[in-house]
Design an enzyme around this catalytic site. Structure first.
Site, PDB file in Angstrom:
ATOM      1  N   GLU A   6       0.887  -1.171   0.000  1.00 38.60           N
ATOM      2  CA  GLU A   6       0.000   0.000   0.000  1.00 38.60           C
ATOM      3  C   GLU A   6       0.914   1.206   0.000  1.00 38.60           C
ATOM      4  O   GLU A   6       1.531   1.525   1.020  1.00 38.60           O
ATOM      5  CB  GLU A   6      -0.931  -0.032   1.218  1.00 38.60           C
ATOM      6  CG  GLU A   6      -2.131   0.888   1.089  1.00 38.60           C
ATOM      7  CD  GLU A   6      -1.839   2.310   1.538  1.00 38.60           C
ATOM      8  OE1 GLU A   6      -1.569   3.164   0.657  1.00 38.60           O
ATOM      9  OE2 GLU A   6      -1.857   2.564   2.740  1.00 38.60           O
TER      10      GLU A   6
ATOM     11  N   CYS B  70      -1.744   8.993   2.761  1.00 36.40           N
ATOM     12  CA  CYS B  70      -1.655   8.548   1.366  1.00 36.40           C
ATOM     13  C   CYS B  70      -2.986   8.740   0.654  1.00 36.40           C
ATOM     14  O   CYS B  70      -3.018   8.982  -0.549  1.00 36.40           O
ATOM     15  CB  CYS B  70      -1.211   7.090   1.302  1.00 36.40           C
ATOM     16  SG  CYS B  70      -2.209   5.979   2.298  1.00 36.40           S
TER      17      CYS B  70
END
Length: 453
Positions: free
Chosen positions: A229, A263
């Site tokens: 990720e 993010c």
């Protein structure tokens, strides 16, 4: 044996020093974790459920203690830190309740007397985790991994070792057997050797592109599963038929929560030119109202960045974008690790704040004339974690979802992770999925069982 020192980014003062594990100690921890696996995988789901619910209770009971360490280590405003701990309790409860069903045998009719797929744990899994959500990033891996019968070892970011040890403490206080979950106090220079150890069966990483590329290559070389990720440069696509006030509130939260260090933050605001003037002016008013200050103050919404060098990096990106012809609407100043909430308009696709991931409280604004242009601008990114679309015409917006190259499309909402939904990206945002039934099956052996009379 070396040491790692944690510094409070708001005060600049030393918090604590941690003796790092030696190579010998790491090997011993992995050996003990491996031994624990063969016992842990024999436990029943009801036993694991009881322990995982105890972990959730421990998180709720001592959320202020854990949140304060987080705030001191990386500057997260205390209210947001407490909310993060509460979300970790939620993911523990979710998998405690659903893991058994998610991993139950899947019967498949064939010419056999009986055939099915069983989902079995694979062993010790290494988690390499970042500092920006010190608890959540870990728990969204640990809760499903442990419920599946795996063992977790954590290599956390060096500036949040206090939080890393607190996570280990949560599982110990909940009653998990020793070595079910262990923190490795090591630097990044030890990761390759740990992955190469045959005891470690897989690795999951949340972090930067370069870190992900490095870990994936080591795992691949050793024929081991990896889930990544990575970064994101999410667009907030504002159509001219949106509810302006509600959309502004959501966009401000999407960009500025966690002081912009996420993010999945909405980093590129793409707004229809026909409403851009009104939208931008009202947005600036909302940003101006955000309270900066001591992260321990419950009224603070914008804290400091986790380290001063991160604020310096953001400063360079904002300056380069303005020098290239963009307009500074508000903010732009840095003091040590603090960076003002910043909005920059007239940003084009060749400018730094559009092309690069900005990790801090700075929002770029780009206008578009048509939905075709908006989709092209959104997709003009090496990242593909998520996108938000804002429109009163939900049916029309939903029909656009498949045209966005993203792991997630959220309509009239910011991109966020939810235990019930798969989470992950495409392109340079990584591969694999966390959370939901998709996440819990990433680190299991999907075993075919075929029986004839």
């Amino acid at each position: 044996m070396g040491t790692k020192t944690s510094i409070n980014p708001y005060t600049g003062k030393k918090i604590d020093s941690f003796k790092t594990h030696t190579k010998t100690e790491v090997k011993e921890i992995l050996s003990q974790a491996d031994k624990r696996f063969y016992k842990w995988r024999e436990t029943s789901y009801s036993e694991r459920k009881k322990l995982m619910l105890a972990a959730a209770l421990e998180l709720k009971k001592n959320k202020k203690e854990y949140a304060q360490t987080m705030t001191n280590e990386m500057g997260k405003p205390i209210k947001q830190a407490i909310a993060e701990i509460e979300k970790c309790a939620w993911v523990c409860e979710y998998y405690a309740e659903h893991a058994e069903k998610q991993l139950s045998n899947e019967t498949i009719k064939t010419d056999a007397h009986k055939s099915y797929v069983s989902y079995e744990p694979i062993g010790v899994v290494l988690a390499v985790m970042p500092w920006n959500y010190p608890f959540w990033q870990v728990f969204r891996f640990a809760a499903p991994a442990l419920m599946a019968g795996n063992i977790g070892v954590l290599k956390h970011a060096s500036n949040v070792f206090g939080s890393a040890l607190n996570i280990e403490k949560v599982f110990k206080r909940a009653g998990f057997p020793e070595y079910c979950f262990t923190t490795l106090k090591v630097g990044s220079d030890m990761i390759e050797e740990i992955i190469e150890n045959p005891i470690v069966k897989a690795v999951t990483l949340t972090g930067s592109g370069p870190a992900g590329s490095s870990v994936a290559s080591i795992a691949g070389k050793n024929i081991k599963k990896s889930v990544l990720e990575l970064g994101g440069n999410n667009a907030l696509v504002v159509l001219n038929d949106c509810d302006i006030d509600t959309t502004i509130d959501t966009c401000v939260q999407a960009r500025f929560q966690n002081t912009g260090q996420s993010c999945i933050a909405g980093k590129r605001l793409l707004v229809d030119a026909s409403i851009s003037e009104e939208f931008i002016q009202n947005l600036i008013k909302k940003v101006r109202e955000l309270k900066s200050g001591d992260p321990m103050d419950e009224e603070t919404y914008i804290g400091t960045l986790a380290r001063e060098d991160l604020a310096q990096d953001l400063e360079k990106q904002v300056s380069a974008t303005i020098q290239a012809g963009a307009k500074l609407e508000i903010g732009g100043k840095r003091q040590n690790a603090y960076f003002e909430p910043t909005v920059v308009s007239s940003v084009t696709s060749d400018m730094a704040m559009f092309k690069e991931e900005t990790f801090g409280p700075a929002l770029s604004i780009t206008t578009f004339e048509t939905i075709e242009e908006a989709i092209e601008l959104s997709n003009t990114s090496k990242f593909g974690l998520g996108v938000s679309i804002f429109s009163e015409n939900i049916e029309a917006a939903e029909k656009l979802a498949y045209r966005f190259d993203e792991g997630a499309v959220f309509i009239n909402e910011l991109v966020k992770s939810d235990p019930r939904l798969p989470f992950g990206g495409v392109k340079e945002s990584g591969y694999g999925r966390e959370l939901s039934n998709h996440g819990i099956t990433e680190f299991v052996n999907r075993k075919t069982v075929y029986i004839n009379k």
